[in-house]
Design a protein around this motif. Structure first.
Motif, PDB file in Angstrom:
ATOM      1  N   ARG A 101       0.609  -1.052   0.259  1.00 41.85           N
ATOM      2  CA  ARG A 101      -0.235   0.237   0.084  1.00 41.85           C
ATOM      3  C   ARG A 101       0.751   1.301  -0.069  1.00 41.85           C
ATOM      4  O   ARG A 101       1.091   1.835   1.260  1.00 41.85           O
ATOM      5  CB  ARG A 101      -0.783   0.245   1.348  1.00 41.85           C
ATOM      6  CG  ARG A 101      -1.651  -0.795   0.774  1.00 41.85           C
ATOM      7  CD  ARG A 101      -2.685  -0.851   0.450  1.00 41.85           C
ATOM      8  NE  ARG A 101      -3.490   0.663   0.038  1.00 41.85           N
ATOM      9  CZ  ARG A 101      -4.842   0.882   1.474  1.00 41.85           C
ATOM     10  NH1 ARG A 101      -5.050  -0.105   1.791  1.00 41.85           N
ATOM     11  NH2 ARG A 101      -4.909   2.549   1.222  1.00 41.85           N
ATOM     12  N   PRO A 102       1.598   1.505  -1.459  1.00 35.98           N
ATOM     13  CA  PRO A 102       2.772   2.692  -0.834  1.00 35.98           C
ATOM     14  C   PRO A 102       1.374   3.641  -1.364  1.00 35.98           C
ATOM     15  O   PRO A 102       2.291   4.903  -1.308  1.00 35.98           O
ATOM     16  CB  PRO A 102       3.088   2.528  -2.008  1.00 35.98           C
ATOM     17  CG  PRO A 102       2.350   1.552  -3.358  1.00 35.98           C
ATOM     18  CD  PRO A 102       1.351   1.193  -2.244  1.00 35.98           C
ATOM     19  N   ASP A 103       0.440   3.728  -1.887  1.00 30.16           N
ATOM     20  CA  ASP A 103      -0.071   4.726  -1.162  1.00 30.16           C
ATOM     21  C   ASP A 103      -0.419   6.101  -0.065  1.00 30.16           C
ATOM     22  O   ASP A 103      -1.735   6.666   0.246  1.00 30.16           O
ATOM     23  CB  ASP A 103      -1.995   4.588  -2.102  1.00 30.16           C
ATOM     24  CG  ASP A 103      -2.483   3.648  -1.875  1.00 30.16           C
ATOM     25  OD1 ASP A 103      -1.830   2.708  -1.268  1.00 30.16           O
ATOM     26  OD2 ASP A 103      -3.795   4.039  -0.857  1.00 30.16           O
ATOM     27  N   VAL A 104      -0.112   4.983   1.131  1.00 30.85           N
ATOM     28  CA  VAL A 104      -0.717   5.446   2.363  1.00 30.85           C
ATOM     29  C   VAL A 104       0.587   5.637   2.524  1.00 30.85           C
ATOM     30  O   VAL A 104       1.684   5.319   3.413  1.00 30.85           O
ATOM     31  CB  VAL A 104      -1.090   4.278   3.213  1.00 30.85           C
ATOM     32  CG1 VAL A 104      -0.968   4.373   4.581  1.00 30.85           C
ATOM     33  CG2 VAL A 104      -2.887   3.350   2.790  1.00 30.85           C
ATOM     34  N   GLY A 105       0.473   7.113   3.755  1.00 30.28           N
ATOM     35  CA  GLY A 105       2.053   7.637   3.726  1.00 30.28           C
ATOM     36  C   GLY A 105       2.005   7.404   4.849  1.00 30.28           C
ATOM     37  O   GLY A 105       1.604   6.806   5.721  1.00 30.28           O
ATOM     38  N   GLU A 106       3.544   7.219   5.844  1.00 30.52           N
ATOM     39  CA  GLU A 106       4.372   6.676   6.947  1.00 30.52           C
ATOM     40  C   GLU A 106       2.782   7.514   8.045  1.00 30.52           C
ATOM     41  O   GLU A 106       2.558   6.832   9.230  1.00 30.52           O
ATOM     42  CB  GLU A 106       5.431   7.323   7.596  1.00 30.52           C
ATOM     43  CG  GLU A 106       6.267   6.677   8.542  1.00 30.52           C
ATOM     44  CD  GLU A 106       6.546   5.127   8.031  1.00 30.52           C
ATOM     45  OE1 GLU A 106       6.214   4.459   9.789  1.00 30.52           O
ATOM     46  OE2 GLU A 106       6.346   4.500   7.214  1.00 30.52           O
TER      47      GLU A 106
END
Length: 243
Positions: A101-106
């Motif tokens: 899920r790279p669309d969700v930031g840290e």
């Protein structure tokens, strides 16, 4: 947030869902109930994109789910039985899911359940070595981890110890206050009564009742959800329009 239009599903000539028209809105916590074989699991799987409807359609935020998988970013799912890679460690599972899920930031992860259910304490344990209750904790933390606006929970409290059960129910109530949509399937009506404000009752693939807890209480004259459901089955009231 979720709307179905004449949704039907047929397996080998058996109609599992028949012409469902439902509207589920933000801020609703919906108890999706009915006897075994009523179509609850099929409906959930169609919404999740795991099963293709025979006819009709489903829209999430006004978009037909058949247009592509992007809508699933809005969904969090907790299955009744979680099947994790047995040799993978717990922390590796969460690391893998973050990569997917790279669309969700840290800073956008919802770690509240991760912390309150003490997942960090089992981070170095192999998933296959976890007890059923511990796996259920991991599954709950994952369902909420990416801040979904819609949550679909299948028997979420089954196997949880009393403390974890209360933590999860408190989280669900908080999500409703945040105007998320929660759909919960469970046979534990006492738990549903504490977290749900709406009911969808399916019977033989059709909507037998859909409306608020208050509407169901007024219709049946009962004050407890289990008694409301019994009265509903016995009296077979006309179907309500869900909106």
């Amino acid at each position: 947030m979720i709307e179905t239009f004449q949704l039907s599903k047929v397996y080998s000539r058996q109609e599992v869902l028949s012409g469902l028209n439902l509207r589920c809105e933000a801020g609703q916590s919906i108890a999706l109930i009915g006897p075994n074989g009523a179509g609850k699991t099929t409906l959930s799987k169609i919404i999740l994109g795991q099963v293709i409807a025979s006819s009709g359609r489903v829209e999430v935020n006004g978009i037909d789910i058949n247009r592509g998988p992007d809508y699933r970013r809005e969904l969090g799912y907790m299955p009744q039985v979680s099947r994790f890679p047995v040799r993978m460690k717990t922390h590796q599972l969460f690391k893998l899911m973050r990569r997917l899920r790279p669309d969700v930031g840290e800073g956008e992860y919802d770690t509240e359940l991760y912390e309150e259910l003490e997942i960090d304490g089992m981070k170095n344990k192999a998933l296959g070595a976890l007890s059923g209750g511990m796996r259920q904790r991991v599954s709950a933390a994952l369902a909420f981890y990416f801040n979904p606006r819609v949550l679909i929970l299948d028997e979420p409290t089954a196997g949880l110890d009393p403390l974890a059960n209360e933590v999860l129910k408190a989280k669900i109530r908080k999500c409703v206050r945040e105007q998320r949509l929660v759909i919960t399937t469970s046979h534990i009506l006492n738990d549903l009564e504490e977290i749900c404000n709406h009911v969808i009752y399916l019977l033989e693939g059709k909507v037998h009742f859909a409306g608020s807890i208050d509407e169901l209480q007024e219709r049946t004259g009962e004050t407890r959800l289990n008694r409301m459901v019994v009265s509903l089955i016995k009296n077979k009231p006309a179907r309500a329009q869900y909106q």
